[in-house]
Design an enzyme around this catalytic site. Structure first.
Site, PDB file in Angstrom:
ATOM      1  CG  ASN A 163      -0.317  -0.088   2.501  1.00 26.71           C
ATOM      2  OD1 ASN A 163       0.803  -0.583   2.623  1.00 26.71           O
ATOM      3  ND2 ASN A 163      -0.978   0.405   3.515  1.00 26.71           N
ATOM      4  CB  CYS A 296      -2.224   0.119   8.669  1.00 29.41           C
ATOM      5  SG  CYS A 296      -0.890   1.324   8.751  1.00 29.41           S
ATOM      6  CD  GLU A 470       8.586  -0.309  11.585  1.00 27.40           C
ATOM      7  OE1 GLU A 470       9.590  -0.890  11.195  1.00 27.40           O
ATOM      8  OE2 GLU A 470       7.631  -0.013  10.845  1.00 27.40           O
TER       9      GLU A 470
HETATM   10  P1  NAD Z   1       0.394  -9.333   3.634  1.00 26.05           P
HETATM   11  O1  NAD Z   1       0.497  -9.743   5.052  1.00 26.05           O
HETATM   12  O2  NAD Z   1      -0.369 -10.179   2.713  1.00 26.05           O
HETATM   13  O3  NAD Z   1       1.845  -9.201   2.961  1.00 26.05           O
HETATM   14  C1  NAD Z   1       2.825  -8.312   3.452  1.00 26.05           C
HETATM   15  C2  NAD Z   1       4.211  -8.824   3.067  1.00 26.05           C
HETATM   16  O4  NAD Z   1       4.447 -10.083   3.699  1.00 26.05           O
HETATM   17  C3  NAD Z   1       4.436  -9.067   1.582  1.00 26.05           C
HETATM   18  O5  NAD Z   1       5.741  -8.633   1.257  1.00 26.05           O
HETATM   19  C4  NAD Z   1       4.324 -10.574   1.462  1.00 26.05           C
HETATM   20  O6  NAD Z   1       5.048 -11.097   0.359  1.00 26.05           O
HETATM   21  C5  NAD Z   1       4.953 -11.024   2.762  1.00 26.05           C
HETATM   22  N1  NAD Z   1       4.568 -12.357   3.224  1.00 26.05           N
HETATM   23  C6  NAD Z   1       3.388 -12.992   3.021  1.00 26.05           C
HETATM   24  N2  NAD Z   1       3.408 -14.204   3.642  1.00 26.05           N
HETATM   25  C7  NAD Z   1       4.614 -14.318   4.251  1.00 26.05           C
HETATM   26  C8  NAD Z   1       5.223 -15.319   5.073  1.00 26.05           C
HETATM   27  N3  NAD Z   1       4.595 -16.449   5.400  1.00 26.05           N
HETATM   28  N4  NAD Z   1       6.471 -15.102   5.522  1.00 26.05           N
HETATM   29  C9  NAD Z   1       7.138 -13.972   5.225  1.00 26.05           C
HETATM   30  N5  NAD Z   1       6.608 -12.975   4.456  1.00 26.05           N
HETATM   31  C10 NAD Z   1       5.362 -13.142   3.983  1.00 26.05           C
HETATM   32  O7  NAD Z   1      -0.170  -7.831   3.702  1.00 26.05           O
HETATM   33  P2  NAD Z   1      -0.597  -6.902   2.490  1.00 26.05           P
HETATM   34  O8  NAD Z   1      -1.856  -7.446   1.895  1.00 26.05           O
HETATM   35  O9  NAD Z   1       0.580  -6.660   1.614  1.00 26.05           O
HETATM   36  O10 NAD Z   1      -0.922  -5.528   3.258  1.00 26.05           O
HETATM   37  C11 NAD Z   1      -2.180  -5.237   3.789  1.00 26.05           C
HETATM   38  C12 NAD Z   1      -2.203  -5.372   5.304  1.00 26.05           C
HETATM   39  O11 NAD Z   1      -1.096  -4.680   5.876  1.00 26.05           O
HETATM   40  C13 NAD Z   1      -3.420  -4.744   5.943  1.00 26.05           C
HETATM   41  O12 NAD Z   1      -3.940  -5.589   6.949  1.00 26.05           O
HETATM   42  C14 NAD Z   1      -2.896  -3.469   6.592  1.00 26.05           C
HETATM   43  O13 NAD Z   1      -3.637  -2.998   7.661  1.00 26.05           O
HETATM   44  C15 NAD Z   1      -1.532  -3.879   6.968  1.00 26.05           C
HETATM   45  N6  NAD Z   1      -0.658  -2.705   7.089  1.00 26.05           N
HETATM   46  C16 NAD Z   1      -0.208  -2.341   8.323  1.00 26.05           C
HETATM   47  C17 NAD Z   1       0.578  -1.208   8.471  1.00 26.05           C
HETATM   48  C18 NAD Z   1       1.099  -0.765   9.833  1.00 26.05           C
HETATM   49  O14 NAD Z   1       2.001   0.054   9.887  1.00 26.05           O
HETATM   50  N7  NAD Z   1       0.577  -1.256  10.922  1.00 26.05           N
HETATM   51  C19 NAD Z   1       0.922  -0.464   7.350  1.00 26.05           C
HETATM   52  C20 NAD Z   1       0.453  -0.860   6.103  1.00 26.05           C
HETATM   53  C21 NAD Z   1      -0.337  -1.998   5.985  1.00 26.05           C
END
Ligand code: NAD
Length: 496
Positions: A163, A296, A470
């Site tokens: 995002n 998020c 962070e």
């Molecule tokens: P996601 O969890 O699907 O993927 C995030 C990252 O994790 C990607 O790079 C993906 O390739 C990697 N990944 C997936 N499975 C993995 C595994 N088993 N081991 C290691 N890496 C793995 O999330 P998304 O769909 O990319 O993002 C959306 C989510 O992120 C939403 O829930 C949002 O709220 C959250 N988010 C949180 C913040 C925050 O700062 N708290 C910021 C942005 C987004």
């Protein structure tokens, strides 16, 4: 031996964005046997340039080079490392226009929204190098001194979502490097291009092995989190993936920071200054729909006091109708499509529930055929508290507005979730708003604002929204091991 670490910065810091994209390992651009293309969310068409698919061998090599570079990088002074970071900030700025175009294409951001992300990246890149950790001295007397100092961890890995791919990545990279770690950036498979270009720029600035980037498929993240050579994983993404990552990291007791999902509530009091209610509404509406809700920490549930509910909802709906939605090449738009098909289908299923669950859309709700993954900005008027649109994080442009009348009850409703990323209270009576806000269970709480962040202020989640923080000094400490350091002073010998 730090001779290889003299600043040998290539004079031309501009990179070409009209090329293939490579992984960056030990400052070399590395190809992979297999490649893939990502999809532009404005057109559903594959992007022109391929990206690499890292192999397990690439991971082993990158971790090995990062570990070797760590020996020297960690011994540089903070000021010296900050100097490298500032050069990197200059280089990012020199390539800003290329990044804006790339972000528009790969992240589904109209140029204005991509420029907004790049402005944040540059701001963070400028300010992060100024941070330092203050040493503490709990004991300092004639007999002994005890210091709590902070030493780097080793090889760090950043796992990034799609995002805000460049802001969230640089927000991990820079503190990791400043604290003396080396860093491997794993972008989301949906948005790898920008990270690879940033690492290419980094290869002209940092010593080999200090900053590397690997793009790959779904195997890559698990390889990195399980790797015994990695000391810390900082992850931003969904709660479910965060739990998987923590499980994997437990195998080698890696340090873990998790920035996960949010379902932020904003509580609007009846004493919001009615003369300025329109500007408050505009701000709150924008903070709910920015990047089409795919952030998020934007407002995801709006609790409006019943006395001003109708006026508030009408103003919100009026503003939403003015939103200009558009694709990667629409200079007037600020609101873009949903970033990828998976997320589009997930959010679309929520829109389908408007009819099946009998929710009332104050604005939007009807999905029209379009070239890209576009969904209309939608407000759901006072749905039941236990409905999915209230309880779950939509991560799309659909927001529930709910009525409240009792202060204690609205605080209970705002807290009644497993998530705890952010929450806000809006009122012209600031002490009242502060009293209410201080009862909210979230990592960031705001009064008369929301989604306000700064590189020197930490952010993170309570409950299932995350672990650790962070940014700011706390974020820097997350990239270090605390160390208790005792020095016994030699007492002068008594005169005979
Ligand atoms: P996601 O969890 O699907 O993927 C995030 C990252 O994790 C990607 O790079 C993906 O390739 C990697 N990944 C997936 N499975 C993995 C595994 N088993 N081991 C290691 N890496 C793995 O999330 P998304 O769909 O990319 O993002 C959306 C989510 O992120 C939403 O829930 C949002 O709220 C959250 N988010 C949180 C913040 C925050 O700062 N708290 C910021 C942005 C987004």
């Amino acid at each position: 031996m730090y001779t290889c670490f003299k600043m040998s910065i290539t004079s031309n810091l501009e990179v070409s964005f009209e090329t293939d994209f490579y992984n960056v390992i030990n400052n070399e651009l590395v190809d992979t046997p297999s490649k893939r293309r990502t999809i532009c969310s404005s057109t559903k068409q594959p992007l022109k340039f391929e990206v690499p698919v890292a192999t397990k061998e690439d991971v082993d090599r990158a971790v090995d080079y990062a570990a070797r570079a760590y020996t020297s990088w960690s011994k540089l002074s903070w000021d010296k490392r900050a100097e490298y970071l500032s050069k990197f900030a200059d280089a990012i700025e020199a390539n800003k226009d290329g990044f804006v175009k790339l972000l528009s294409l790969e992240a589904g951001k109209p140029p204005q929204a991509a420029a907004f992300e790049m402005a944040q990246v540059i701001g963070v890149a400028r300010q992060m190098p100024l941070l330092r950790i203050k040493e503490e001295k709990p004991i300092d007397d004639t007999e002994r001194t005890a210091i709590v100092r902070y030493v780097p961890l080793g090889v760090g890995v950043g796992i990034i979502p799609w995002n805000f791919p460049l802001l969230l990545g640089t927000g991990k990279l820079l503190p990791a490097l400043l604290a003396g770690n080396t860093f491997i950036w794993k972008p989301s498979p949906f948005t790898p291009h920008g990270a690879l270009k940033l690492a290419e720029i980094g290869s002209k600035i940092f010593p080999p092995g200090v900053f590397q980037a690997l793009s790959g498929d779904d195997s890559l993240g698990p390889w990195l989190t399980a790797h015994p050579g990695v000391a810390k994983v900082s992850f931003t993404g969904s709660v479910e993936t965060g739990k998987r990552i923590m499980t994997s990291c437990a195998g080698t007791l890696k340090r873990v920071t998790l920035e996960l999902g949010g379902n932020d509530a904003a509580i609007i009091c009846d004493d919001v200054d009615i003369s300025s209610v329109v500007s408050s509404v505009n701000q709150i509406t924008l903070l709910s729909f920015v990047h089409s809700g795919q952030i998020c920490m934007v407002i995801k549930r709006i609790y409006v006091h019943e006395k001003i509910y109708d006026q508030f909802l009408a103003e919100m709906a009026k503003q939403v109708k003015t939103f200009k939605m558009g694709g990667y090449n629409d200079p007037e738009a600020f609101f873009g499509p949903v970033q990828n098909e998976m997320q589009y289908n997930k959010v679309k299923s929520l829109y389908a529930k408007i009819n099946t669950e009998g929710w009332k859309a104050a604005v939007g709700g009807e999905i029209k055929d379009s070239e890209g993954f576009f969904l209309p900005a939608t407000i759901i008027d006072n749905p039941p508290e236990d409905s999915e649109v209230v309880q779950d994080e939509p991560f799309g442009p659909i927001v529930p507005v709910l009525k409240w009348s009792d202060e204690e009850d609205v605080i209970r409703r705002a807290n009644n979730t497993k998530l705890g990323l952010g929450a806000s209270v809006w009122s012209s009576d600031v002490p009242r708003a502060q009293r209410m806000a201080e009862q909210l269970e979230a990592g960031s709480i705001w009064v008369n604002t929301h989604f306000e962040l700064a590189p020197n202020v930490p952010f993170g989640g309570h409950k299932e929204s995350g672990l650790g923080m962070e940014w700011g000094e706390l974020g820097l400490k997350g990239w270090c091991n605390p160390q208790a350091y005792w020095v016994k002073h030699i007492q002068p010998k008594p005169d005979n």
